[in-house]
Design an enzyme around this catalytic site. Structure first.
Site, PDB file in Angstrom:
ATOM      1  N   SER A  86       0.840  -1.200   0.000  1.00  0.00           N
ATOM      2  CA  SER A  86       0.000   0.000   0.000  1.00  0.00           C
ATOM      3  C   SER A  86       0.881   1.259   0.000  1.00  0.00           C
ATOM      4  CB  SER A  86      -0.970  -0.048   1.187  1.00  0.00           C
ATOM      5  OG  SER A  86      -2.036   0.849   0.994  1.00  0.00           O
ATOM      6  N   ASP A 144      -9.771  -5.909  -4.689  1.00  0.00           N
ATOM      7  CA  ASP A 144      -9.310  -4.853  -3.783  1.00  0.00           C
ATOM      8  C   ASP A 144     -10.261  -3.662  -3.835  1.00  0.00           C
ATOM      9  OD1 ASP A 144      -7.852  -2.802  -2.506  1.00  0.00           O
ATOM     10  OD2 ASP A 144      -5.943  -3.646  -3.153  1.00  0.00           O
ATOM     11  N   HIS A 146      -7.216  -5.945  -0.230  1.00  0.00           N
ATOM     12  CA  HIS A 146      -6.047  -5.062  -0.152  1.00  0.00           C
ATOM     13  C   HIS A 146      -4.941  -5.636   0.733  1.00  0.00           C
ATOM     14  CE1 HIS A 146      -4.103  -1.301  -1.001  1.00  0.00           C
ATOM     15  NE2 HIS A 146      -3.976  -0.978   0.269  1.00  0.00           N
TER      16      HIS A 146
END
Length: 348
Positions: A172, A299, A327
Site C-alpha cells: 500500500s 481490492d 487489499h
C-alpha cells in the site's frame, strides 16, 4: 523496461496473466498444508497476544518475536517449490533477505504469515515499524515528512553490511517508502516489490493514487471526516484514521475474521504529511532499480483499474496478479503471495 510476461497454470496467482491456493494436492502436500495452517494459527495467537498486552511497547523485528521458525528452517521442504529441499532451492538465490514494509495504519505485525512462510523456505525476512506505526513509539502527529516516516527503514538499510543487498517489499502506501529508499540506496536494493502499493512517478504524492476512492488531496483535506488534528482544530490536520466499519470494507473484504480482529486492535492513525508529500525520483537512481508489481484483483481500497493504471504509467519489470485477494493479500491469500515472492526472488 517493458512488462515481463510469465504464465503459470494454477488458480489464484496470475503472472501478467496464473498460481494458487487451490487445485489437486498429493497426500504429502495435503499434510504439509495442514501443518502450515496449524503453524499459522499458533502464530496468529502469538501476534494477537502481543497486540493486546504490548500495544505500544515493541521495537525490532517481528520475525524474532512472532514469526520465527528458524530452528526448523533447514529441515522443511517448501510446498511452493515443487517439493525441493530447502538447501537445493536456496542455491539459485543470490539475495535471501527480504525487508517487509507495511502500509498506512499497519505495522510489522501484519506480516506474521509471510514471515513464517519465508523463514520456512530458508529465507531471511526482516520487518520494520515505520515512524508512528506498529510498536514504534513516535507520536504519529509529529511525523510530517516522508523522510521522518521512513527513518526506521532508512536506518535499517544504512546498517546493512557493506556488500549485502536486500529484496525490498512494500504494501500500500509503504510503496512510497520503498521508492524513497530505492532513490537513496539503489546499490543496496536488489529488487523492489510493490504489493497493491503506491508506485508513483517523480513529483507525485502517495495520496494521489487513492484519489478515485477518496477524492482529490485538496478535497480530502477540506471535507474528510477521518482527519485528526493532533495540534488543535485551529492548526492543519496531522493524520487520519478510518472508522472500523470503513476499514473492514476497504481493506478486509476477503480476509479471515481473526486477521480482521487483529487489525482492529493494532492499527494506528496514519501520519498525513508523508502521504501528501511529492516524491523526488531520478532516472539515474530510482529509474535503474528493478521494480515488480503485485496486483490484488478483489481490492476495494486500491481498485484493480487503478493498479492497472499504475502499472501502465510506471513500467515495472514484471506484474503478478492475485485472484480473490483484498487489499491485504498477506491475510487473504498468504500462500499465493508467498509463491510470488519466491518467484520474484528467483528471477535472474
Amino acid at each position: 523496461m517493458g512488462n515481463r510476461v510469465i504464465c503459470m497454470k494454477k488458480k489464484d496467482v496470475v503472472i501478467r496473466s496464473g498460481g494458487g491456493d487451490g487445485g489437486s494436492r498429493s497426500k504429502r502436500v495435503n499434510r504439509s498444508q495442514r501443518k502450515l495452517l496449524a503453524d499459522e494459527e499458533t502464530l496468529h495467537r502469538r501476534a494477537l497476544s502481543m497486540a493486546i498486552h504490548q500495544p505500544q511497547g515493541f521495537d525490532g523485528s517481528m520475525s524474532r518475536r512472532v514469526g520465527s521458525t528458524s530452528s526448523r528452517r533447514q529441515t522443511l521442504s517448501d510446498p511452493f517449490s515443487n517439493n525441493k529441499q530447502v538447501p537445493e532451492f536456496l542455491e539459485s538465490l543470490t539475495v535471501k533477505k527480504f525487508v517487509l514494509v507495511h502500509g498506512e495504519g499497519f505495522g510489522a505485525w501484519c506480516w506474521y504469515k509471510t514471515i513464517a512462510s519465508l523463514e520456512e523456505s530458508g529465507l531471511f525476512p526482516v520487518t520494520v515499524d515505520l515512524a508512528g506505526s506498529g510498536f514504534n513509539m513516535t507520536d504519529a502527529n509529529s511525523v510530517s515528512t516522508l523522510e521522518e516516516y521512513s527513518k526506521p527503514l532508512i536506518e535499517l538499510i544504512q546498517n546493512l553490511p557493506e556488500e549485502e543487498k536486500v529484496i525490498l517489499v512494500g504494501h500500500s502506501t509503504g510503496g512510497a517508502c520503498v521508492s524513497y529508499a530505492l532513490e537513496r540506496f539503489p546499490e543496496k536494493i536488489s529488487k523492489a516489490i510493490f504489493i497493491c502499493a503506491t508506485m508513483v512517478a517523480d513529483g507525485q504524492r502517495p495520496f494521489d493514487v487513492f484519489a478515485d476512492e477518496l477524492g482529490s488531496a485538496e478535497r480530502f483535506m477540506k471535507e474528510s471526516q477521518f482527519l485528526i488534528y493532533g495540534n488543535g482544530k485551529d492548526k492543519p490536520a496531522t493524520g487520519f484514521m478510518f472508522e472500523k466499519q470503513h476499514m473492514k470494507g476497504l481493506y478486509f473484504n476477503q480476509s479471515p475474521n481473526k486477521d480482521i480482529a487483529l487489525s482492529m486492535i493494532s492499527m494506528r492513525p496514519v501520519p498525513l504529511g508523508p502521504m501528501m508529500e511529492k516524491l523526488s525520483l531520478t532516472e539515474e537512481r530510482y529509474g535503474k532499480g528493478r521494480r515488480f508489481y503485485v496486483q490484488t484483483l478483489d481490492d476495494f481500497a486500491l481498485s484493480p483499474d487503478v493498479q492497472e493504471k499504475l502499472v501502465r504509467e510506471n513500467s515495472p519489470e514484471a506484474v503478478f496478479k492475485i485472484k480473490g485477494s483484498d487489499h491485504c493479500p498477506f491475510f487473504s491469500k498468504p500462500q499465493s503471495l508467498h509463491k510470488i515472492l519466491l518467484e520474484i526472488a528467483q528471477i535472474p
